[in-house]
Structure formats: C-alpha cells, structure tokens
Design a protein around this motif. Sequence first.
Motif, mmCIF file in Angstrom:
data_model
loop_
_atom_site.group_PDB
_atom_site.id
_atom_site.type_symbol
_atom_site.label_atom_id
_atom_site.label_comp_id
_atom_site.label_asym_id
_atom_site.label_seq_id
_atom_site.Cartn_x
_atom_site.Cartn_y
_atom_site.Cartn_z
ATOM 1 N N LYS A 108 0.822 -1.208 0.000
ATOM 2 C CA LYS A 108 0.000 0.000 0.000
ATOM 3 C C LYS A 108 0.854 1.255 0.000
ATOM 4 C CE LYS A 108 -3.928 2.138 2.410
ATOM 5 N NZ LYS A 108 -4.852 2.018 3.565
ATOM 6 N N TYR A 109 1.962 1.235 0.739
ATOM 7 C CA TYR A 109 2.837 2.403 0.855
ATOM 8 C C TYR A 109 4.271 2.024 0.471
ATOM 9 C CZ TYR A 109 -1.042 4.043 3.765
ATOM 10 O OH TYR A 109 -2.278 4.380 4.240
ATOM 11 N N GLY A 110 4.996 3.000 -0.009
ATOM 12 C CA GLY A 110 6.395 2.780 -0.342
ATOM 13 C C GLY A 110 7.171 4.076 -0.259
ATOM 14 N N ALA A 111 8.474 3.963 -0.129
ATOM 15 C CA ALA A 111 9.346 5.143 -0.102
ATOM 16 C C ALA A 111 10.729 4.736 -0.565
ATOM 17 C CB ALA A 111 9.410 5.749 1.297
ATOM 18 N N VAL A 112 11.429 5.680 -1.163
ATOM 19 C CA VAL A 112 12.821 5.468 -1.553
ATOM 20 C C VAL A 112 13.606 6.700 -1.123
ATOM 21 C CG1 VAL A 112 12.458 6.374 -3.890
ATOM 22 C CG2 VAL A 112 14.411 4.909 -3.433
ATOM 23 N N SER A 113 14.737 6.469 -0.499
ATOM 24 C CA SER A 113 15.588 7.578 -0.066
ATOM 25 C C SER A 113 16.945 7.466 -0.737
ATOM 26 C CB SER A 113 15.760 7.565 1.459
ATOM 27 O OG SER A 113 16.400 6.376 1.876
ATOM 28 N N VAL A 114 17.539 8.608 -1.023
ATOM 29 C CA VAL A 114 18.873 8.661 -1.620
ATOM 30 C C VAL A 114 19.756 9.497 -0.706
ATOM 31 C CG1 VAL A 114 20.238 9.478 -3.568
ATOM 32 C CG2 VAL A 114 18.054 8.369 -3.969
ATOM 33 N N ILE A 115 20.903 8.947 -0.341
ATOM 34 C CA ILE A 115 21.813 9.596 0.601
ATOM 35 C C ILE A 115 23.107 9.938 -0.115
ATOM 36 C CG2 ILE A 115 22.955 9.372 2.849
ATOM 37 C CD1 ILE A 115 20.362 6.843 1.964
ATOM 38 N N ASP A 116 23.633 11.139 0.131
ATOM 39 C CA ASP A 116 24.887 11.542 -0.510
ATOM 40 C C ASP A 116 26.085 11.119 0.333
ATOM 41 O OD1 ASP A 116 25.005 13.322 1.591
ATOM 42 O OD2 ASP A 116 24.311 15.038 0.417
ATOM 43 N N ASP A 117 27.271 11.586 -0.063
ATOM 44 C CA ASP A 117 28.505 11.176 0.618
ATOM 45 C C ASP A 117 28.554 11.622 2.070
ATOM 46 O OD1 ASP A 117 29.581 9.853 -1.506
ATOM 47 O OD2 ASP A 117 30.587 11.604 -2.341
ATOM 48 N N PHE A 124 13.822 12.035 -0.953
ATOM 49 C CA PHE A 124 12.944 11.094 -0.265
ATOM 50 C C PHE A 124 11.603 11.128 -0.984
ATOM 51 C CE2 PHE A 124 10.082 9.501 3.020
ATOM 52 C CZ PHE A 124 10.808 8.431 3.522
ATOM 53 N N VAL A 125 11.329 10.063 -1.740
ATOM 54 C CA VAL A 125 10.137 10.008 -2.594
ATOM 55 C C VAL A 125 9.220 8.912 -2.071
ATOM 56 C CG1 VAL A 125 9.301 9.658 -4.944
ATOM 57 C CG2 VAL A 125 11.489 10.801 -4.566
ATOM 58 N N ILE A 186 19.784 -0.024 -1.363
ATOM 59 C CA ILE A 186 20.079 0.095 -2.796
ATOM 60 C C ILE A 186 21.548 0.479 -2.910
ATOM 61 C CG2 ILE A 186 19.541 1.280 -4.954
ATOM 62 C CD1 ILE A 186 16.778 1.873 -3.862
ATOM 63 N N VAL A 187 22.361 -0.453 -3.356
ATOM 64 C CA VAL A 187 23.810 -0.234 -3.409
ATOM 65 C C VAL A 187 24.189 0.254 -4.807
ATOM 66 C CG1 VAL A 187 26.083 -1.256 -3.039
ATOM 67 C CG2 VAL A 187 24.118 -2.065 -1.711
ATOM 68 N N THR A 188 24.538 1.539 -4.903
ATOM 69 C CA THR A 188 24.920 2.126 -6.188
ATOM 70 C C THR A 188 26.441 2.269 -6.270
ATOM 71 O OG1 THR A 188 24.808 4.408 -5.379
ATOM 72 C CG2 THR A 188 22.763 3.425 -6.197
ATOM 73 N N LYS A 189 26.910 2.589 -7.463
ATOM 74 C CA LYS A 189 28.337 2.831 -7.669
ATOM 75 C C LYS A 189 28.646 4.326 -7.725
ATOM 76 C CE LYS A 189 29.204 -1.484 -10.132
ATOM 77 N NZ LYS A 189 29.703 -2.125 -11.373
ATOM 78 N N GLY A 190 27.609 5.154 -7.666
ATOM 79 C CA GLY A 190 27.780 6.595 -7.729
ATOM 80 C C GLY A 190 28.144 7.177 -6.377
ATOM 81 N N PRO A 191 28.036 8.506 -6.246
ATOM 82 C CA PRO A 191 28.435 9.172 -5.003
ATOM 83 C C PRO A 191 27.387 9.070 -3.899
ATOM 84 C CG PRO A 191 27.644 10.787 -6.574
ATOM 85 C CD PRO A 191 27.632 9.460 -7.286
ATOM 86 N N PHE A 192 26.311 8.376 -4.139
ATOM 87 C CA PHE A 192 25.294 8.220 -3.097
ATOM 88 C C PHE A 192 24.725 6.806 -3.139
ATOM 89 C CE2 PHE A 192 22.703 8.715 -6.728
ATOM 90 C CZ PHE A 192 23.003 9.915 -7.337
ATOM 91 N N ARG A 193 24.013 6.468 -2.089
ATOM 92 C CA ARG A 193 23.358 5.163 -2.015
ATOM 93 C C ARG A 193 21.895 5.387 -1.663
ATOM 94 N NH1 ARG A 193 26.129 6.063 2.659
ATOM 95 N NH2 ARG A 193 25.077 5.579 4.637
ATOM 96 N N GLY A 194 21.113 4.325 -1.720
ATOM 97 C CA GLY A 194 19.696 4.496 -1.471
ATOM 98 C C GLY A 194 19.125 3.364 -0.645
ATOM 99 N N ASN A 195 17.875 3.535 -0.252
ATOM 100 C CA ASN A 195 17.142 2.525 0.496
ATOM 101 C C ASN A 195 15.710 2.495 -0.016
ATOM 102 O OD1 ASN A 195 19.232 1.929 2.652
ATOM 103 N ND2 ASN A 195 18.961 4.126 2.916
#
Length: 447
Positions: A108-117, A124-125, A186-195
């Motif tokens: 029913k609900y969801g969210a994604v966050s992106v964190i910088d260095d 936060f969407v 969410i493991v990225t290769k860029g300068p930030f990561r997410g959840n």
Amino acid sequence: MTLSRLKWAFLLMLAALLVVLKYARGLLEPYGDTPTAGILLDAVIVVSVVFFCGAAFTVLGKMQERLERRNRELLALHDAGLDIHSELSLDVVLRKVVDQACSLLDAKYGAVSVIDDTGEIREFVTSGISEEMRERIGSPPSGRGLLGVVLNEGQRLRLADFSRDPRASGLPEHHPPMHSLLAVPIVTKGPFRGNLYLSEKVHAHEFNEEDEESLARFATKAAIAIDNAHLHQRLRALAVAEERVRIAREMHDGMAQVLAYVNTKAQAVKEYLHQQRTADAEAQLEQLAAAAREVYVDVREDILGLRTDLRPGRSLEHALREFLGRWESQSGIAASLRVDGDVRLPPIVELQLLRIIQEALTNIRKHSRATRAEIEISQSDGKCLAQVTDDGAGFDPSAKHRADFPRFGLAIMRERAESIDGELVLSSEPGKGTRVRIAVPLAPTGS
C-alpha cells in the motif's frame, strides 16, 4: 524445491510405498491365496498409489505455483527495468522505482531515499501518500530509528509490526497507520546510495521471505537506474561546460571580426572627411549603422538561443518548440517542427544539434528572404537526421560570395557537427530555397 530435492523426495516416497506394500503383504500372509487376501492387497495397493500420486501432484503443484510466481516476478522486473531505465531524470527514476516496487509486491505504501557522501538524505520520494498528507506529516525522516538501520548499516528489515520493535522511534503526527515493513538497501556505484521501503502488504498481514528476495532483486535494478541518471546529470554538466567554452570562443572570434570591420569603416570615414568627400563618408557611416543594427538583432537572437536550454527532464523537441515560438515572433517567418519517433541522444549531442538548428534559422532570417521554415527530425540506420529547409531566394553554393559585413555561421555549424561526429550538408539553388541536413550517429565516438 530444487530439482535435486524433488528427485530425492520422489525416491523416498517410492521407498515408503514399497515398505507399505511389503508390510501389507506380511499382514495378509496368514490368509494365504484366498480371494479375501487378494482383494485386501489390491485395496492397499490402490490406496497407496492414490496417496503416492496425490503427494507427488501436491509437490508438483507447489513447484508450478512457485515457478509461475517467479515468472510473473521476472516479467514485472523486466517491464519495470525497461520503464525506469528509459528515464534520465533522477526525480522521475525515483518516482518510478517506488511505484513499481509497490505494484510488484502488492504494498500500500512505499518510499525510496537517496543519501549523498555526507550521509544526508538528498531525496525522499513516497508512493501511496498524497501531497496533502505529505505536507501535514512535515519534513522527511532524518534516518534515526528503524529507518537508520537500513540507512546507515545497510541491513535488510522484514517485520510484521515495526511499532513493536525496540528500535522504532514512532510515527510522526498525521502519519497513516503502518505495521508490516520490508526494507532493503540500494547499493549504487555513484556518489550516493539508497534505500527502498515498503509497508502494509495489501492481501497479507506481513511480507514473506520471497517478497524480501524479490525486493532485493528489484533494488539491484533500481541501483543501475540511479547510477544511469547520475551519469546523465554529469554528462549534461560537462556539455554545459564545453558549450560555455565554445560560445566564448565564438563570441571572441565574431567580435574580433566585427571590430575589425568597424575599424576599417571608421578609417575610411576619417579619410573621406579629410578629403572633404562628404557623400562617401556618409555612405560609410550608413554601412556602419546597418552593421550595428544587424549586430543588435544577432545579439538578441543569440540571447534567445542561450535561453533555450536542455535542462534535465526536458527533451530536444520541447526546447525547439519553445525556441521556434519566440523566433517566429522576432523574425516574422512562419516555422514548423516535425519529430518522428522518440529521438534520444546523449546530452552533448542534443545540445550541439540544438545550436546547429538555431544557427541555420539565424541564417534563414538574415539572408533567405523566406516566408516559411521547416524543421524535421527523424532517425534511420543508426543515425539521427535533422533537416532545416526554407522557401527563400536560395543561392549558388559553388559561387564565391564576398559580403562587406563578415558572416561565419556556416563554419560554426560545420565545426559543431564535426565535434559530435556528425556530417553537415548544405544544398541550395537560386530561387528554390535552401536545405541544411545534419546526420549524427546515435552512438557517437566523439566528444
């Protein structure tokens, strides 16, 4: 159940069937070969076979159900991957990631966050929460409590009721009630990561282990999409930087030619006045005035062109339509644009193509005496094709034209086309208008 486990399960069930039959035969041995013993033995065989087949089909049915679910999941992952990878704006990618994750796992609900260095939440969407509710809830979470476990420690979380977890810090006021929680990094290769967080499974009380594995696989696709959006942003920044250097050089070269022209005319006026040839001096001054007016119009058009940018989330077609609307009002020449299909190019290529088309339109305004201009963009055989035509006076491209006022638009267009491995072809005939055709590889090797 794997194929190896299925094989052993069937062998064990077959062995159990043989044991039962042997045991039944032993129990019926006192009856000898009487009809009663035969009937009883047949009944035991039938019941055992039915039981064996039932157990086998139950196992196969569960395997079929799991395979069908896995196929649906893979198809949904494939469709979601194509959808999110087609976007290049980070905001749009994040929105699609969370919406597709909710749809995939029936949340029913969801969210994604992106964190910088620095560890700060950059984006936060959410999904399933209206804008009005978002405003009432207030600022996004800071990464404390349970969310911080995924945010800072990179751990997965699967809880039936996260409000009972001792690490939970509680929901803010006006927040909708939530109990079940599934979260993966969410493991990225860029300068930030997410959840990625999901809450409130619609048709169940909590998320199961298969849901967790599905979301983890989806998070891998989301990581690739986020990296892709980040690289696209960097390419756009690089394109802007290169464009600034190019514009500075063009302005320097153009201004140098203009100043040389003005100096030549000023010297001529001075000499004519010294010789008291007033009429000739006035003619030179009139040419200077005409040059000043032309430079003024050129500067206005250059400013218009520079205002037309290709910021993230904006297509080449959108930028061109905006530019043409203003260009028509300034030039008095009707213009049309036709784009066949969804033409997607690297940022540097899009920007250079936009500037080439703008320069072609500038030449139409200044030299063609046209009443209409047409721009067509298409793609064929691995190339993007752009064509600018007008119904003006035209000219003989092979003839040597010498103008009093310097013009170098064609050279600029060719230089821009070459910088993106493109080819520019100009064709014209007196009285039949002019056509400028640019062919650019869809995957250029140049800068």
